[in-house]
Design an enzyme around this catalytic site. Sequence first.
Site, PDB file in Angstrom:
ATOM      1  N   LYS A  41       0.817  -1.211   0.000  1.00  0.00           N
ATOM      2  CA  LYS A  41       0.000   0.000   0.000  1.00  0.00           C
ATOM      3  C   LYS A  41       0.852   1.263   0.000  1.00  0.00           C
ATOM      4  O   LYS A  41       0.612   2.181  -0.776  1.00  0.00           O
ATOM      5  CB  LYS A  41      -0.842   0.025   1.268  1.00  0.00           C
ATOM      6  CG  LYS A  41      -2.260  -0.419   1.046  1.00  0.00           C
ATOM      7  CD  LYS A  41      -3.049  -0.130   2.316  1.00  0.00           C
ATOM      8  CE  LYS A  41      -4.218  -1.070   2.439  1.00  0.00           C
ATOM      9  NZ  LYS A  41      -4.989  -1.252   1.208  1.00  0.00           N
ATOM     10  N   GLU A  50      -4.426   8.866   6.948  1.00  0.00           N
ATOM     11  CA  GLU A  50      -4.995   9.388   5.711  1.00  0.00           C
ATOM     12  C   GLU A  50      -6.223  10.207   6.071  1.00  0.00           C
ATOM     13  O   GLU A  50      -6.887   9.920   7.064  1.00  0.00           O
ATOM     14  CB  GLU A  50      -5.490   8.168   4.911  1.00  0.00           C
ATOM     15  CG  GLU A  50      -5.119   8.118   3.490  1.00  0.00           C
ATOM     16  CD  GLU A  50      -5.503   6.794   2.851  1.00  0.00           C
ATOM     17  OE1 GLU A  50      -4.594   6.064   2.451  1.00  0.00           O
ATOM     18  OE2 GLU A  50      -6.717   6.502   2.738  1.00  0.00           O
ATOM     19  N   HIS A  93     -16.540  -3.887   3.167  1.00  0.00           N
ATOM     20  CA  HIS A  93     -15.586  -3.709   2.073  1.00  0.00           C
ATOM     21  C   HIS A  93     -15.685  -4.807   1.019  1.00  0.00           C
ATOM     22  O   HIS A  93     -14.799  -4.954   0.192  1.00  0.00           O
ATOM     23  CB  HIS A  93     -14.146  -3.596   2.595  1.00  0.00           C
ATOM     24  CG  HIS A  93     -14.015  -2.597   3.701  1.00  0.00           C
ATOM     25  ND1 HIS A  93     -14.369  -1.289   3.540  1.00  0.00           N
ATOM     26  CD2 HIS A  93     -13.613  -2.731   4.981  1.00  0.00           C
ATOM     27  CE1 HIS A  93     -14.181  -0.640   4.678  1.00  0.00           C
ATOM     28  NE2 HIS A  93     -13.730  -1.496   5.572  1.00  0.00           N
ATOM     29  N   ARG A 131      -5.098  -8.068 -11.819  1.00  0.00           N
ATOM     30  CA  ARG A 131      -5.685  -9.335 -12.282  1.00  0.00           C
ATOM     31  C   ARG A 131      -7.038  -9.027 -12.919  1.00  0.00           C
ATOM     32  O   ARG A 131      -7.486  -7.884 -12.880  1.00  0.00           O
ATOM     33  CB  ARG A 131      -5.938 -10.235 -11.074  1.00  0.00           C
ATOM     34  CG  ARG A 131      -6.737  -9.486 -10.016  1.00  0.00           C
ATOM     35  CD  ARG A 131      -7.256 -10.369  -8.904  1.00  0.00           C
ATOM     36  NE  ARG A 131      -7.586  -9.608  -7.714  1.00  0.00           N
ATOM     37  CZ  ARG A 131      -8.701  -8.924  -7.516  1.00  0.00           C
ATOM     38  NH1 ARG A 131      -9.628  -8.872  -8.454  1.00  0.00           N
ATOM     39  NH2 ARG A 131      -8.902  -8.262  -6.395  1.00  0.00           N
TER      40      ARG A 131
HETATM   41  P1  ADP Z   1      -7.973  -3.037   1.872  1.00  0.00           P
HETATM   42  O1  ADP Z   1      -6.785  -3.307   0.997  1.00  0.00           O
HETATM   43  O2  ADP Z   1      -7.756  -3.402   3.308  1.00  0.00           O
HETATM   44  O3  ADP Z   1      -9.261  -3.554   1.306  1.00  0.00           O
HETATM   45  P2  ADP Z   1      -8.434  -0.339   0.823  1.00  0.00           P
HETATM   46  O4  ADP Z   1      -7.416   0.730   0.896  1.00  0.00           O
HETATM   47  O5  ADP Z   1      -8.701  -0.960  -0.509  1.00  0.00           O
HETATM   48  O6  ADP Z   1      -8.076  -1.443   1.939  1.00  0.00           O
HETATM   49  O7  ADP Z   1      -9.772   0.208   1.406  1.00  0.00           O
HETATM   50  C1  ADP Z   1     -10.884  -0.644   1.613  1.00  0.00           C
HETATM   51  C2  ADP Z   1     -12.165   0.173   1.654  1.00  0.00           C
HETATM   52  O8  ADP Z   1     -12.120   1.111   2.763  1.00  0.00           O
HETATM   53  C3  ADP Z   1     -12.408   1.032   0.422  1.00  0.00           C
HETATM   54  O9  ADP Z   1     -13.072   0.324  -0.626  1.00  0.00           O
HETATM   55  C4  ADP Z   1     -13.288   2.107   0.994  1.00  0.00           C
HETATM   56  O10 ADP Z   1     -14.605   1.574   1.119  1.00  0.00           O
HETATM   57  C5  ADP Z   1     -12.717   2.331   2.404  1.00  0.00           C
HETATM   58  N1  ADP Z   1     -11.678   3.401   2.470  1.00  0.00           N
HETATM   59  C6  ADP Z   1     -10.346   3.250   2.248  1.00  0.00           C
HETATM   60  N2  ADP Z   1      -9.685   4.431   2.379  1.00  0.00           N
HETATM   61  C7  ADP Z   1     -10.620   5.354   2.695  1.00  0.00           C
HETATM   62  C8  ADP Z   1     -10.579   6.774   2.985  1.00  0.00           C
HETATM   63  N3  ADP Z   1      -9.440   7.465   2.993  1.00  0.00           N
HETATM   64  N4  ADP Z   1     -11.750   7.391   3.280  1.00  0.00           N
HETATM   65  C9  ADP Z   1     -12.918   6.706   3.304  1.00  0.00           C
HETATM   66  N5  ADP Z   1     -13.025   5.380   3.068  1.00  0.00           N
HETATM   67  C10 ADP Z   1     -11.895   4.699   2.765  1.00  0.00           C
END
Ligand code: ADP
Length: 505
Positions: free
Chosen positions: A116, A200, A235, A292
């Site tokens: 990440k 963030e 999620h 993918r």
């Molecule tokens: P992971 O890899 O653990 O799934 P992600 O970074 O893809 O984490 O984030 C998963 C979900 O969390 C996203 O699809 C969104 O719904 C929420 N999310 C992630 N970052 C943010 C953010 N900065 N603000 C609001 N929601 C977020």
Amino acid sequence: MFDKILIANRGEIALRVIRACHELGVEAVAVHSEADAQAPHVREADEAIAIGPAPSAESYLVGERIIEAALVTGAQAIHPGYGFLSERAWFARAVREAGLVFIGPPAEAIEAMGSKTAARQLMVDAGVPVVPGTAQPLRDADEARALAARYGYPVLLKASAGGGGKGMRVVRSDAEMASALESAQGESRKAFGDDSVYVEKYIEGPRHVEIQVLGDRHGTMLHLGERECSVQRRHQKMIEEAPSVAVDAALRARMGATAVDAARAAGYENAGTCEFLLDRDGAYYFLEMNTRIQVEHPVTELVTGIDLVQWQLRIAAGEPLPFAQGDIAPRGWAMECRITSEDFAQGFLPSTGTIGWLRLPSGPGVRWDGGIEQGSEISLYYDPMLAKLIVHAPTRELAVARMHRALRELEIEGIETTRDFHLRVLEDEEFRRGDISIQWLEARLPSLLAARPPYSGVRAAVIAAALIAERDRGTPSVASTVAPAAISSADAWRIAARRDAMRGA
Ligand code: ADP
């Protein structure tokens, strides 16, 4: 083109790839665990190799055995599907080192997008907008508070090693910071053996909008527009559509160009997806790249007319893309519902058993990408996703109506599924208006649960009618014995006919 490829997966995606193979005149080799010896993907393939016991750690995740299966069957390439080994850089590298082609991006691109924080830094350098925040691990709560003051509350603490939503905490004030940091670090240490957490800005009520990219080995990188995937629970995506009500042609062009920049920065090739959060003001932020084919790829195929899985094979075989960005525009509206073996009335509890009856939807604009059949055993060994029901129609309103009609035709008995949950969502006013965000579903669940039970299917109604007829030992009229809300008059004569047939038997 290849003569023969091996598919390192199971279920609906294995069948999807087999279909692409057969349309391209390529032979398909399936691999399977002991539990899947009779599975549809094994029967549809031209050859099949057993690779181990039911648990995936002893079969579908054993890279060496899969590569060996490809070598002994004379396959020239391996398609990893999604999940399992699809995003393991070491596997892509091992496939290459065995003299085979990995149908996907280069191992280096998988690696670049795998962490990440590293991906975040790469994107910042490429000028791709990311959510405001840091990439360095937090030292303590004081540093976290100082950063929160810079970005403004609410903020999100995220595990650097994160995945699957683990190690994430929303923080709304200085007072909450210390305990939130401690629990995010603890959860991350437990899940990933690493307690680095960064901060963030937390985006309120955004949509999840992702862009499909496709790049060949000759320097062409195109985007195929967006998919709206905001209907999520924990999620996990449940319903996806293309296009998105929140994206017009200008925004599509901007987000598409950003996704192409991101893919180029990672040295990408083949099909991939850039995930973004889109806020209410039209600002968007890169989240991550999935290296993918995605579960929800069919909605893009239906609106663009481009067969993504066939192109995965063609690109891997060295073919150049024959179209240009200007040739690609979405036509109509596509929607996908994920049909999983979960009981939504009981908090989406996984359901297991044997599928005793299966009636598939069909008719205009309906596509069923499934991995099940009557007699299939649904166990806890694998993902609960049984199939995807996808529709295509001229407008969103007609796509919703078509999906509702197709779900009514679908009947699965023997296990609990999310069919009725999807019917409820499709009947929901806010969903029908497209008034959704990533937080929408969880907030709306109580009222979806309380809604009128949706149409339960012809077979259920036939059984109900037969049971009532037997109890009364008479010949009751169907209209007076079957719950009137559950069936339409069009069903009534079908039920009567089936009931008469049953009585004759
Ligand atoms: P992971 O890899 O653990 O799934 P992600 O970074 O893809 O984490 O984030 C998963 C979900 O969390 C996203 O699809 C969104 O719904 C929420 N999310 C992630 N970052 C943010 C953010 N900065 N603000 C609001 N929601 C977020």
